[in-house]
Design an enzyme around this catalytic site. Structure first.
Site, PDB file in Angstrom:
ATOM      1  N   TRP A   1      -3.672  -6.068  58.722  1.00  0.00           N
ATOM      2  CA  TRP A   1      -2.892  -5.052  59.542  1.00  0.00           C
ATOM      3  C   TRP A   1      -3.631  -4.199  60.488  1.00  0.00           C
ATOM      4  O   TRP A   1      -3.260  -3.894  61.633  1.00  0.00           O
ATOM      5  CB  TRP A   1      -1.894  -4.344  58.874  1.00  0.00           C
ATOM      6  CG  TRP A   1      -2.616  -3.256  57.794  1.00  0.00           C
ATOM      7  CD1 TRP A   1      -2.758  -3.315  56.672  1.00  0.00           C
ATOM      8  CD2 TRP A   1      -2.945  -1.828  58.205  1.00  0.00           C
ATOM      9  NE1 TRP A   1      -3.397  -2.369  56.277  1.00  0.00           N
ATOM     10  CE2 TRP A   1      -3.384  -1.172  57.219  1.00  0.00           C
ATOM     11  CE3 TRP A   1      -3.068  -1.043  59.414  1.00  0.00           C
ATOM     12  CZ2 TRP A   1      -4.161  -0.028  57.014  1.00  0.00           C
ATOM     13  CZ3 TRP A   1      -3.541   0.228  59.257  1.00  0.00           C
ATOM     14  CH2 TRP A   1      -4.010   0.773  58.234  1.00  0.00           C
TER      15      TRP A   1
ATOM     16  N   TRP B   1      11.459  10.345  64.063  1.00  0.00           N
ATOM     17  CA  TRP B   1      10.443   9.386  63.327  1.00  0.00           C
ATOM     18  C   TRP B   1       9.014   9.854  64.288  1.00  0.00           C
ATOM     19  O   TRP B   1       8.155   9.779  63.387  1.00  0.00           O
ATOM     20  CB  TRP B   1      10.602   7.840  63.839  1.00  0.00           C
ATOM     21  CG  TRP B   1       9.733   7.151  63.176  1.00  0.00           C
ATOM     22  CD1 TRP B   1       8.558   6.439  64.185  1.00  0.00           C
ATOM     23  CD2 TRP B   1       9.486   6.390  61.923  1.00  0.00           C
ATOM     24  NE1 TRP B   1       7.791   5.601  63.325  1.00  0.00           N
ATOM     25  CE2 TRP B   1       8.296   5.604  61.959  1.00  0.00           C
ATOM     26  CE3 TRP B   1      10.109   6.744  60.754  1.00  0.00           C
ATOM     27  CZ2 TRP B   1       8.008   4.887  60.861  1.00  0.00           C
ATOM     28  CZ3 TRP B   1       9.657   5.903  59.783  1.00  0.00           C
ATOM     29  CH2 TRP B   1       8.835   5.171  59.566  1.00  0.00           C
TER      30      TRP B   1
END
Length: 453
Positions: free
Chosen positions: A347, A266
């Site tokens: 966000w 990732w």
């Protein structure tokens, strides 16, 4: 004597498996340099917690270099100009560096290559992002097929050994004093609770401590009350240990370590995303989300930052973040989801707070993870999947975690600690919920309809 070789250090503060250092050492005397450049990143200059880590990491690296007959040169300013000036002082054009993918470092590398003989090396990823592509030769935007493709290139090359000695230049250039950079907080010293030891030696110790448990990572990483995560993230971000070293050591010790190795993958994926979308930390990966009507709620944002939301698992995570400069991975998702969906706050506000508070703040990881939670990313969770923090707290047995970080609730039993309001036993010194879960969910879904319209 051969021409001095400058090694430009950034987020690669190690001696082992350091390709730029190894290449420079083969070519001539080595001058390792770290330039503190707060202008190149602009709004993404390092936050306070990262600066604390950087101070101690640089001190550890300098000590390791001295043991090998070298030293770390510290300079402050615009990195391209500083490095060009240093090269002139040394009478050299040779400079080596590990390739970075943050947009400001990409721009600096290009500008520096126009002025000096810059030799870039790979080494901060399991595989160079440009080598992991679709069948059509395009970079991946979705993690799952990326991970399948990356595994075809694994294992990574064996780590290079650290040099035993390093040839010194005829004269050492002047260096700033690390203390003069004032990277450490003083008034107040908000880092006094940081229980970390930065540096390459500590990174290897952390890996040794984790490797035997890596096989259980898939199960235990979701339990905040347990020490199930590796705590390697800040060491990896600052490059105190290479991902190749971590991969080889974990894979050798554990056959069933696929979940953890996927987390290493990732990290590579996020670097590929910011390579494709340099402004990913500022712009929605899905332009349709530009229509989402975020709320301006500064008081609620402060309550979230301070761990005073009335949701115990959220408050425990935010208080852990402030105290340790780090937060458990599962709780990062819960707290981020709460800000974005329960409070309907942009966000980017949460991303900025994490950037300042995390010792492992990483441009790729931070932006990709926040956009995944928000649903706005090119690879993201659906916005309509709204995480229930109270259910998450109970599901992942967070009782003792809450007791540690929210002492107002330490005397509550497991049956009540996840939701003391519902059980009628909320202590007077603990806040009521700032928003009802059902109302927040309905509000978020109504806002999301603006995106889908």
């Amino acid at each position: 004597m051969a021409e001095p070789q400058i090694v430009w250090l950034r987020q690669d503060l190690r001696l082992e498996d350091q390709a730029a250092l190894a290449a420079a050492a083969e070519a001539g005397p080595v001058v390792p340099v770290y330039v503190l450049d707060d202008d190149a990143p602009g709004a993404w200059a390092m936050g306070g917690a990262s600066r604390w880590w950087l101070h101690h990491s640089l001190a550890a690296l300098d000590a390791a270099l001295h043991a090998r007959g070298a030293r770390l040169i510290l300079r402050r300013g615009a990195c391209v100009d500083v490095l060009a000036g240093l090269a002139e002082e040394l009478g050299t054009r040779a400079i080596h560096a590990i390739r970075h993918y943050e947009p400001w470092w990409q721009a600096a590398e290009q500008a520096l290559a126009e002025r000096l003989d810059l030799c870039l090396h790979d080494g901060n990823q399991l595989a160079p992002p440009a080598t992991i592509t679709t069948g059509a030769g395009k970079p991946f935007r979705i993690y799952t097929p990326f991970w399948r493709a990356l595994q075809q290139h694994m294992p990574p090359p064996a780590p290079l050994p650290a040099p035993r000695t390093l040839a010194a230049p005829a004269r050492w250039p002047k260096s700033d004093r690390l203390a003069a950079w004032a990277l450490l907080p003083t008034k107040p010293n908000w880092a006094k609770g940081f229980d970390w030891t930065p540096g390459e030696a500590a990174a290897h110790e952390a890996l040794e401590a984790f490797v035997e448990a890596a096989g259980d990572y898939g199960e235990h990483r979701n339990l905040p009350a347990e020490q199930g995560t590796s705590r390697l993230s800040p060491h990896l971000h600052f490059g105190e240990i290479s991902p190749a070293r971590v991969w080889h050591q974990v894979a050798k010790a554990q056959r069933d370590a696929g979940t953890f190795l996927g987390e290493l993958g990732w990290r590579d994926f996020t670097q590929g995303i910011i390579r494709q979308f340099p402004d990913y930390a500022d712009k929605n990966g899905r332009p349709a989300f530009d229509a989402l009507p975020w709320r301006k709620a500064p008081a609620e944002l402060r309550a979230w930052q301070q761990g005073r939301t009335g949701y115990p698992i959220v408050d425990a995570g935010m208080r852990q973040l402030w105290t340790l400069g780090w937060m458990h991975n599962r709780v990062r998702m819960i707290t981020a989801s709460f800000l974005v969906k329960h409070l309907l706050i942009d966000w980017r506000a949460g991303e900025r707070w994490f950037w300042d508070c995390l010792v492992d703040a990483d441009y790729g990881n931070n932006s990709v993870n926040w956009q995944w939670i928000a649903g706005s990313g090119v690879d993201a969770n659906m916005f309509s999947r709204i995480m229930a923090p109270l259910g998450q707290s109970e599901k992942f047995a967070a009782g003792d975690y809450i007791r540690r970080w929210v002492p107002e609730l330490k005397d509550l039993p497991d049956a009540a600690i996840h939701d003391p309001d519902a059980q009628g036993c909320r202590p007077a010194d603990y806040p009521a919920k700032i928003v009802d879960h059902r109302e927040a969910r309905a509000r978020a879904l109504a806002a999301y309809r603006r995106v889908k319209a």
